[in-house]
Design a protein around this motif. Structure first.
Motif, PDB file in Angstrom:
ATOM      1  N   GLY A 122      53.248 149.086  45.635  1.00 20.61           N
ATOM      2  CA  GLY A 122      53.631 150.464  45.965  1.00 20.61           C
ATOM      3  C   GLY A 122      53.947 150.620  47.444  1.00 20.61           C
ATOM      4  O   GLY A 122      54.903 151.306  47.818  1.00 20.61           O
ATOM      5  N   LEU A 123      53.157 149.986  48.306  1.00 18.87           N
ATOM      6  CA  LEU A 123      53.442 150.011  49.746  1.00 18.87           C
ATOM      7  C   LEU A 123      54.779 149.342  50.039  1.00 18.87           C
ATOM      8  O   LEU A 123      55.565 149.838  50.858  1.00 18.87           O
ATOM      9  CB  LEU A 123      52.327 149.312  50.518  1.00 18.87           C
ATOM     10  N   TYR A 143      52.578 154.027  47.264  1.00 17.12           N
ATOM     11  CA  TYR A 143      53.789 154.756  47.636  1.00 17.12           C
ATOM     12  C   TYR A 143      53.440 156.054  48.379  1.00 17.12           C
ATOM     13  O   TYR A 143      54.004 156.362  49.423  1.00 17.12           O
ATOM     14  CB  TYR A 143      54.608 155.065  46.389  1.00 17.12           C
ATOM     15  N   VAL A 144      52.479 156.812  47.840  1.00 17.09           N
ATOM     16  CA  VAL A 144      52.118 158.100  48.435  1.00 17.09           C
ATOM     17  C   VAL A 144      51.462 157.918  49.801  1.00 17.09           C
ATOM     18  O   VAL A 144      51.640 158.745  50.697  1.00 17.09           O
ATOM     19  CB  VAL A 144      51.203 158.899  47.472  1.00 17.09           C
ATOM     20  N   LEU A 145      50.737 156.834  49.978  1.00 19.56           N
ATOM     21  CA  LEU A 145      50.096 156.584  51.269  1.00 19.56           C
ATOM     22  C   LEU A 145      51.134 156.524  52.384  1.00 19.56           C
ATOM     23  O   LEU A 145      50.968 157.171  53.426  1.00 19.56           O
ATOM     24  CB  LEU A 145      49.302 155.282  51.210  1.00 19.56           C
ATOM     25  N   LEU A 146      52.215 155.793  52.180  1.00 19.81           N
ATOM     26  CA  LEU A 146      53.257 155.744  53.209  1.00 19.81           C
ATOM     27  C   LEU A 146      54.131 156.988  53.198  1.00 19.81           C
ATOM     28  O   LEU A 146      54.669 157.378  54.235  1.00 19.81           O
ATOM     29  CB  LEU A 146      54.126 154.498  53.030  1.00 19.81           C
ATOM     30  N   ASP A 147      54.288 157.619  52.040  1.00 21.74           N
ATOM     31  CA  ASP A 147      55.108 158.820  51.950  1.00 21.74           C
ATOM     32  C   ASP A 147      54.444 160.014  52.630  1.00 21.74           C
ATOM     33  O   ASP A 147      55.115 160.977  52.986  1.00 21.74           O
ATOM     34  CB  ASP A 147      55.403 159.142  50.482  1.00 21.74           C
ATOM     35  N   LEU A 156      44.093 146.113  43.440  1.00 16.51           N
ATOM     36  CA  LEU A 156      44.742 146.085  44.748  1.00 16.51           C
ATOM     37  C   LEU A 156      46.184 145.586  44.743  1.00 16.51           C
ATOM     38  O   LEU A 156      46.977 146.007  45.585  1.00 16.51           O
ATOM     39  CB  LEU A 156      43.912 145.250  45.713  1.00 16.51           C
ATOM     40  N   PHE A 157      46.542 144.725  43.820  1.00 13.48           N
ATOM     41  CA  PHE A 157      47.917 144.216  43.813  1.00 13.48           C
ATOM     42  C   PHE A 157      48.952 145.318  43.580  1.00 13.48           C
ATOM     43  O   PHE A 157      49.970 145.360  44.293  1.00 13.48           O
ATOM     44  CB  PHE A 157      48.066 143.087  42.788  1.00 13.48           C
ATOM     45  N   PRO A 158      48.754 146.245  42.642  1.00 13.61           N
ATOM     46  CA  PRO A 158      49.733 147.334  42.506  1.00 13.61           C
ATOM     47  C   PRO A 158      49.824 148.222  43.746  1.00 13.61           C
ATOM     48  O   PRO A 158      50.897 148.751  44.044  1.00 13.61           O
ATOM     49  CB  PRO A 158      49.222 148.136  41.303  1.00 13.61           C
ATOM     50  N   VAL A 159      48.725 148.373  44.481  1.00 19.42           N
ATOM     51  CA  VAL A 159      48.780 149.160  45.720  1.00 19.42           C
ATOM     52  C   VAL A 159      49.718 148.477  46.713  1.00 19.42           C
ATOM     53  O   VAL A 159      50.536 149.135  47.371  1.00 19.42           O
ATOM     54  CB  VAL A 159      47.369 149.337  46.324  1.00 19.42           C
TER      55      VAL A 159
END
Length: 129
Positions: A41-42, A115-119, A35-38
């Motif tokens: 990325g956010l 990153y992709v979640l917000l992108d 979870l920390f890298p997620v």
């Protein structure tokens, strides 16, 4: 800001590792590794997301980007900790890519997923309505 969060994240990582050693369970450590890298990325994508939101246009969700990139990386992130959880312990097999790749593969997958979640949220043009 991201540097401060990374610093405190490393402190949290040490706590998770210590808790894993004390309780003989690897779940807290694996959950942190997933979870920390997620979160990082956010945070990397947040400034551009805020700029998009300030344009006051309606948002749409890019399902193609999320399905092509987000879902496979989400699978890697979830499979980093789910086999060690009480829910998946004993019956859920750890994928080869995670076994061979160590902590690098889940870290990259978590960054990409965050990153992709917000992108995936895009401003809808008037022509697309």
């Amino acid at each position: 800001m991201i540097g401060i969060i990374v610093y405190f994240g490393m402190q949290l990582q040490e706590l998770a590792i210590e808790k894993s050693r004390m309780t003989f369970t690897v779940f807290p450590r694996q959950l942190f590794y997933a979870l920390f890298p997620v979160i990082i990325g956010l945070l990397i994508r947040t400034p551009k997301f805020i700029l998009q939101r300030k344009s006051n246009g309606p948002l749409k969700f890019d399902w193609i980007l999320f399905a092509a990139v987000g879902l496979p990386t989400l699978y890697v992130v979830v499979m980093t900790f789910l086999p060690f959880s009480p829910l998946g312990a004993g019956w859920l097999r750890i994928p080869e890519i995670i076994s061979i790749g160590g902590a690098t593969v889940p870290a990259i997958a978590g960054l990409v997923f965050g990153y992709v979640l917000l992108d995936s949220f895009k401003i809808r043009n008037n022509a697309e309505s």
